[in-house]
Design an enzyme around this catalytic site. Sequence first.
Site, PDB file in Angstrom:
ATOM      1  N   THR A   1       0.881  -1.180  -0.031  1.00 11.57           N
ATOM      2  CA  THR A   1      -0.069   0.100   0.013  1.00 11.57           C
ATOM      3  C   THR A   1       1.042   1.153  -0.044  1.00 11.57           C
ATOM      4  O   THR A   1       2.078   0.887   0.095  1.00 11.57           O
ATOM      5  CB  THR A   1      -0.869  -0.150   1.211  1.00 11.57           C
ATOM      6  OG1 THR A   1      -1.447  -1.242   1.232  1.00 11.57           O
ATOM      7  CG2 THR A   1      -1.758   1.140   1.336  1.00 11.57           C
TER       8      THR A   1
ATOM      9  N   SER B   1     -10.459  -3.017   5.413  1.00  9.12           N
ATOM     10  CA  SER B   1      -9.232  -2.686   5.208  1.00  9.12           C
ATOM     11  C   SER B   1      -8.652  -2.359   6.665  1.00  9.12           C
ATOM     12  O   SER B   1      -9.210  -1.847   7.544  1.00  9.12           O
ATOM     13  CB  SER B   1      -9.173  -1.915   4.239  1.00  9.12           C
ATOM     14  OG  SER B   1      -7.907  -0.964   4.168  1.00  9.12           O
TER      15      SER B   1
ATOM     16  N   ASN C   1      -2.998  -4.236  -2.479  1.00 14.12           N
ATOM     17  CA  ASN C   1      -3.015  -5.414  -1.416  1.00 14.12           C
ATOM     18  C   ASN C   1      -1.702  -5.744  -1.418  1.00 14.12           C
ATOM     19  O   ASN C   1      -0.609  -5.502  -0.763  1.00 14.12           O
ATOM     20  CB  ASN C   1      -4.204  -6.277  -1.917  1.00 14.12           C
ATOM     21  CG  ASN C   1      -4.419  -7.142  -0.451  1.00 14.12           C
ATOM     22  OD1 ASN C   1      -4.022  -6.770   0.578  1.00 14.12           O
ATOM     23  ND2 ASN C   1      -4.855  -8.497  -0.758  1.00 14.12           N
TER      24      ASN C   1
ATOM     25  N   THR D   1      -3.971   1.174  -2.415  1.00 15.24           N
ATOM     26  CA  THR D   1      -3.515  -0.081  -2.355  1.00 15.24           C
ATOM     27  C   THR D   1      -3.613  -0.910  -3.684  1.00 15.24           C
ATOM     28  O   THR D   1      -4.735  -0.814  -4.341  1.00 15.24           O
ATOM     29  CB  THR D   1      -3.882  -0.942  -1.019  1.00 15.24           C
ATOM     30  OG1 THR D   1      -3.184  -2.156  -0.841  1.00 15.24           O
ATOM     31  CG2 THR D   1      -5.362  -0.966  -0.959  1.00 15.24           C
TER      32      THR D   1
END
Length: 632
Positions: free
Chosen positions: A426, A497, A446, A444
């Site tokens: 990120t 998140s 991931n 991001t």
Amino acid sequence: MSAGLGRLRLTGPLAGALVLVLGPAWTPGPWLLAAKGAPAASLSPSAPPAAIDLQEGLQRFRPIVSNGGLVAAQDARAAAVGATILRQGGNAVDAAVATCFALAVTLPQAGNLGGGGFLVLWLPRSAAQPLQAPAVPIGLGQAVALNFRETAPLAVRPELFLQADGSVDRFKATRSLLSTGVPGTVAGLTLAQARYGRLPLKAVMAPAILLAERGFPVGVELAASLASAAPLLQADPSSRRQFFKAGGVPYRPGEILRQGDLARSLRRIAEQGAPGFYGGPVARAIESLMRQRGGLVTAADLAAYRARWQAPLQGGFRGYQVVTMPPPSGGGITLLQLLNVLEPLKLEATGANSAATIHRLVEAMNLAYRDRNRLLGDPDQVAMPLEQLQSSAYAALQRSRLDLNRHRPAAQLEADPTALGGGSNTTHVSVADRQGGLVAVTTTLNGAYGNGISVPGAGFLLNNELDDFSLKPGSANGYGLVQGAVNAIAPGRRPLSSMTPTLVFRPSGEPLLATGSPGGSRIITTVLQVLLNRLVFGLNLASSVAAPRIHSQLWPDQISVEEGLSPDTRRLLEQMGHKLVAVPAMGSANSVEVVPRKSPAAGPRAGSATTLTGGSLGVADPRRRDAAALPE
């Protein structure tokens, strides 16, 4: 600069030049003092020597200083883009958006068009600017949060990610097109800039387009990152062609990386806004790729995607106001929970990074992560007890569960019923402008480079965000988080998140700082420690970011520890029952701070829509080699 001998002190450019050339231990001899016209009596050898003024600061790290605005980002070229936009008259939102689009070019492992994120902003407001819902008034301005988290495609089903034995197929969850959520970055950045920016979108995006079109010299960190990711990226023909030279040869530091396909995609967005990404050639390219290789995202998914304005979460901590991202960020509410639990504890008495302080942080972290994993999800689809989680009564209850002398094992905490019903890839950008405006934005893919798959002809990588769902309740995701059914995957749902873009305000309501970080599940604890270092332990912004970090998230039952803790501290923690695991450097908390005007005689109060602040401070986290904090 000054240098002295006896009772005399030589000041000015001459003394400064001599100290720089000859070293800080040098002091001028009588010959030089006499040349300056010093009285002979003052040259007596019997005069007591005075201490040499080395002008050393009290702390080892110092932030960058700007008379105006400042941008802190994980890549220096992208930060320079944002600083240039500030100089051209853009505000914090313009600069943040420009920096994020530049990061899509210069930081492909995390910057993106094919991912998503969160943004929290505060801007001064004049009488001519009415409050726009769901923004909230703070001081002389307004704060608002923008949710551009990815969504699950409408065709998604949980069983698609399971193996025959019922376990999660980690390849499908992280390395296949099944792992891709509907991207939100372009929708979010263009929406924020359209509502709150000052400059035309074309002007804001022009530097990123040039970086992609003309190319830029690959730095040491990017070269190493691409080489490390070669097995992932070279498995995809488009990524291999985009990020490697002919024959799959990696770029070496200093060689020019050009990304023509990406430049064309950026140009479409600059000319058309979000429709240039969610429709037309780019959308067709995404849908074609999905059909050919078993992905789920369709043209209908793309056309239906919307970024959403939200009221930010607000909390108090020792008189300061903390403004952060609401769910589907699990980071904001977890951060506020931790601050509520820790606020009455006398952490300044036990000291920064002492064994006693770390123990208190870890025990509080484990309780907060237990709630995060059990109770949080997408607010559009699940109910969450946010008010109770933020309440002082619940904080007192959680505080009463802390054993200040011994570690409570994760299995013991997991067995307790909940009292309520209900990356490292990120990147984070913080911006302050000369009016005191603040933006914290975290985006991001991931995993590093997402799932490693690039859209043919469009020049950008796709995310693997669906792994942030609880693909099977009780099964750990890629960051080791064991989550419950509230965050189960479902069509149109946004995954929970840990991203935690955060703003802090002085008791007067004037803006103080913006911070955030990459780091997957470690983001929340990184932001927490930056805030504690700054607000409790009295460190300056640079020292607050540079200090060693720890992390605990209930499972696995351990403390992740950066370098910097003494053997004595580690030993004391082990005696309390903790297991310590040394890990690489955690996070990249690029942060900025607003300096208020100190004297009312200098003009209207800091924070008014027509007044300059006293400047800004910034720090790029030293954990990332290419990060930079640059003044406008």
